[in-house]
Write an enzyme that holds these catalytic residues in place. Structure first.
Site, mmCIF file in Angstrom:
data_model
loop_
_atom_site.group_PDB
_atom_site.id
_atom_site.type_symbol
_atom_site.label_atom_id
_atom_site.label_comp_id
_atom_site.label_asym_id
_atom_site.label_seq_id
_atom_site.Cartn_x
_atom_site.Cartn_y
_atom_site.Cartn_z
ATOM 1 C CE LYS A 13 135.931 60.192 94.249
ATOM 2 N NZ LYS A 13 134.663 60.592 94.717
ATOM 3 N NE ARG A 88 137.887 64.875 97.546
ATOM 4 C CZ ARG A 88 137.697 63.651 98.309
ATOM 5 N NH1 ARG A 88 138.587 62.939 97.918
ATOM 6 N NH2 ARG A 88 136.886 63.232 98.777
ATOM 7 N NE ARG A 127 130.458 55.863 102.325
ATOM 8 C CZ ARG A 127 131.226 56.665 101.486
ATOM 9 N NH1 ARG A 127 131.815 56.049 100.320
ATOM 10 N NH2 ARG A 127 131.673 57.930 101.960
ATOM 11 N NE ARG A 160 133.912 58.126 105.104
ATOM 12 C CZ ARG A 160 134.278 58.631 103.732
ATOM 13 N NH1 ARG A 160 134.680 57.069 102.963
ATOM 14 N NH2 ARG A 160 134.723 59.508 103.230
ATOM 15 N NE ARG A 171 132.511 63.555 102.279
ATOM 16 C CZ ARG A 171 131.943 62.310 102.287
ATOM 17 N NH1 ARG A 171 130.953 61.890 103.052
ATOM 18 N NH2 ARG A 171 132.473 61.338 101.631
HETATM 19 P P1 AMP Z 1 136.843 60.275 100.533
HETATM 20 O O1 AMP Z 1 136.945 59.303 101.473
HETATM 21 O O2 AMP Z 1 137.545 60.380 99.353
HETATM 22 O O3 AMP Z 1 135.381 60.770 100.630
HETATM 23 O O4 AMP Z 1 137.574 61.444 101.470
HETATM 24 C C1 AMP Z 1 137.027 61.589 102.876
HETATM 25 C C2 AMP Z 1 137.680 63.057 103.264
HETATM 26 O O5 AMP Z 1 139.287 62.934 103.223
HETATM 27 C C3 AMP Z 1 137.373 64.117 102.447
HETATM 28 O O6 AMP Z 1 136.244 64.823 102.754
HETATM 29 C C4 AMP Z 1 138.579 65.291 102.842
HETATM 30 O O7 AMP Z 1 138.410 65.830 103.999
HETATM 31 C C5 AMP Z 1 139.801 64.308 102.940
HETATM 32 N N1 AMP Z 1 140.384 64.081 101.372
HETATM 33 C C6 AMP Z 1 140.233 62.818 100.740
HETATM 34 N N2 AMP Z 1 141.119 63.144 99.503
HETATM 35 C C7 AMP Z 1 141.473 64.186 99.597
HETATM 36 C C8 AMP Z 1 142.154 65.063 98.878
HETATM 37 N N3 AMP Z 1 142.549 64.687 97.632
HETATM 38 N N4 AMP Z 1 142.462 66.385 99.110
HETATM 39 C C9 AMP Z 1 142.135 66.984 100.043
HETATM 40 N N5 AMP Z 1 141.209 66.309 101.134
HETATM 41 C C10 AMP Z 1 141.081 64.934 100.786
#
Ligand code: AMP
Length: 217
Positions: A13, A88, A127, A160, A171
């Site tokens: 994404k 989400r 990554r 990360r 996740r």
């Molecule tokens: P991402 O970079 O989108 O993979 O997000 C990394 C982490 O940030 C996720 O595993 C969640 O802990 C948190 N996170 C990101 N976006 C959201 C969201 N819309 N709602 C809740 N937690 C989020």
């Protein structure tokens, strides 16, 4: 044009949002990046969010929704945006719809990016992110020229902390439990378009641009 990119972690994404953002000249809004920035700056939101992120759990809706609302109200979002990682949960999607309705707007299209569990785990575990400029690499698919060093700024490449194998599986479980409701929600609203993300980056971008074009966006 208001676009949501939906899909499991590791579907690509962030990469695709970056490509479409350049092509369509729309801001790329990543809830994960906004939360990580808050963590790095040590704000109260960041301190609260950090524990959830480290465990691979979702940050509570109230925290994320506030961050996203503030971002969407900035001037550069008046003619649209690309949301990556938000919403989400169903509750987040409903708040987003209500907020946009209040601004006489709506989400035009939701691109649902799908990939197999095997490719997701491979992508996330390989990554690497530049600690200097934030550029994305992958040890096999998009390697840097010098091992562990960013081609663009010479910064150190890091993994990360939530891309470690045990957190990746958590996740994915959270995604299945909480995010798949969204697919049903947006499908019912008639704005969901599904794209397979097993191809290479350029082919996926082309598919997304074709879908946007066919939807007159
Ligand atoms: P991402 O970079 O989108 O993979 O997000 C990394 C982490 O940030 C996720 O595993 C969640 O802990 C948190 N996170 C990101 N976006 C959201 C969201 N819309 N709602 C809740 N937690 C989020």
């Amino acid at each position: 044009m208001r676009i949501v990119l939906l899909g499991p972690p590791g579907a690509g994404k962030g990469t695709q949002a970056g490509m479409i953002s350049k092509k369509k000249n729309l801001p790329h809004i990543s809830s994960g990046n906004l939360l990580r920035e808050a963590v790095e700056s040590g704000t109260s939101v960041g301190v609260k969010a950090n524990g959830y992120i480290e465990k691979g759990l979702l940050v509570p809706d109230l925290i994320v929704v506030d961050i996203i609302k503030d971002r969407i109200l900035k001037n550069d979002c008046t003619s649209g945006f690309i949301l990556d990682g938000f919403p989400r949960t169903l509750a987040q999607a409903r708040v987003l719809d209500e907020m946009l309705l209040g601004l006489n707007n709506k989400i035009d299209i939701v691109i649902y990016m799908t990939a197999s569990k095997e490719s997701i785990v491979k992508r996330l575990s390989g990554r690497r992110i530049c600690s200097g400029c934030g550029a994305n690499y992958h040890v096999s698919y998009v390697p840097s020229l010098r091992n562990g060093i960013c081609d663009k700024c010479g910064g150190k490449l890091n993994q990360r902390s939530d891309d470690k194998p045990e957190t990746i599986l958590e996740r994915l479980r959270v995604y299945r439990d909480q995010t798949e409701d969204l697919v049903r929600y947006y499908r019912k609203n008639g704005i969901l378009k599904e794209i397979s993300c097993e191809n290479n980056i350029e082919a996926i971008t082309k598919n997304i641009l074709d879908v946007l074009c066919r939807s007159s966006l």
